[in-house]
Design an enzyme around this catalytic site. Structure first.
Site: not given
Ligand code: IMP
Length: 201
Positions: A8, A12, A70-71, A153, A155, A181
């Protein structure tokens, strides 16, 4: 495990994973440090598919074990949106704060008891040419009325974990890392890893 690449560029996430693995003596390297130009398109329909893709591409490219998260945030009143699109919600070029404001706007008429939501994380571990192993974690909570707090970071400023009255951004990194999570998925990964043959590496 001597070295682990975190697939990644999200600083954050890297900071949290580094904190969570701090006492293990594993060198944690992020994609941003290795090759900031490597773009991995997240075109999966699920967190799991995206996590596996990111970990696999990274493990093969750098010939090293890779871990990818991925989250995203699922809001019940929005039928699970933004979900896998959390990072891109509202379109490219928005800041985290702008995405949160947009989401709060969509929930303006939604009463507190219907503002339930959860963060979900799929964490994939892949070795070069290896099989993917996926671990999951969730954190239940509700969406606040307005943003509050400055740590974390994404949300975090609008998410109040179940059992708490403040947002994750107010509660701070160390409390977040006890329950998030990501922390839960990482914990499952570590339990599996420590009981597998990989732990000799
Ligand atoms: P990706 O996994 O790179 O597609 O991005 C996940 C997106 O979900 C992040 O850019 C945040 O907007 C949100 N997200 C995932 N985990 C968190 C967290 O722990 N706190 C706040 N937002 C999160």
């Amino acid at each position: 495990m001597n070295r682990l690449v975190i697939a990644t560029k999200n600083q954050g996430k890297v900071r949290e994973i580094r904190d969570l693995l701090a006492d293990r003596g594993t060198e944690i390297v992020s994609l941003a440090e290795l090759d900031n130009d490597l773009e991995i398109v997240e075109d999966g329909d699920t967190f799991e598919q995206n996590a596996i893709k990111k970990a696999r591409v990274t493990a093969e490219r750098f010939a090293c074990p890779a871990l990818a998260d991925d989250s995203g945030l699922e809001v019940d009143a929005l039928n699970g949106r933004p979900g896998v699109y959390s990072a891109r919600y509202g379109g490219a070029g928005l800041t985290d704060a702008m995405r949160s404001t947009r989401l709060l706007g969509e929930l303006r008429e939604v009463p507190p008891e219907q503002r339930t939501a959860r963060f979900r994380c799929a964490m994939a571990f892949v070795e070069p040419q290896g099989q993917a192993h996926v671990f999951h974690g969730t954190l239940e909570g509700i969406i606040a009325d307005r943003p509050a707090g400055s740590s974390g970071f994404g949300y975090d400023p609008i998410f109040v974990p179940r059992g708490f009255e403040q947002t994750l951004a107010q509660l701070g990194d160390s409390l977040k890392n006890e329950m998030s999570h990501r922390a839960r998925a990482l914990q499952s990964f570590l339990e599996w890893f420590d009981n597998s043959d990989n732990s000799d590496n």
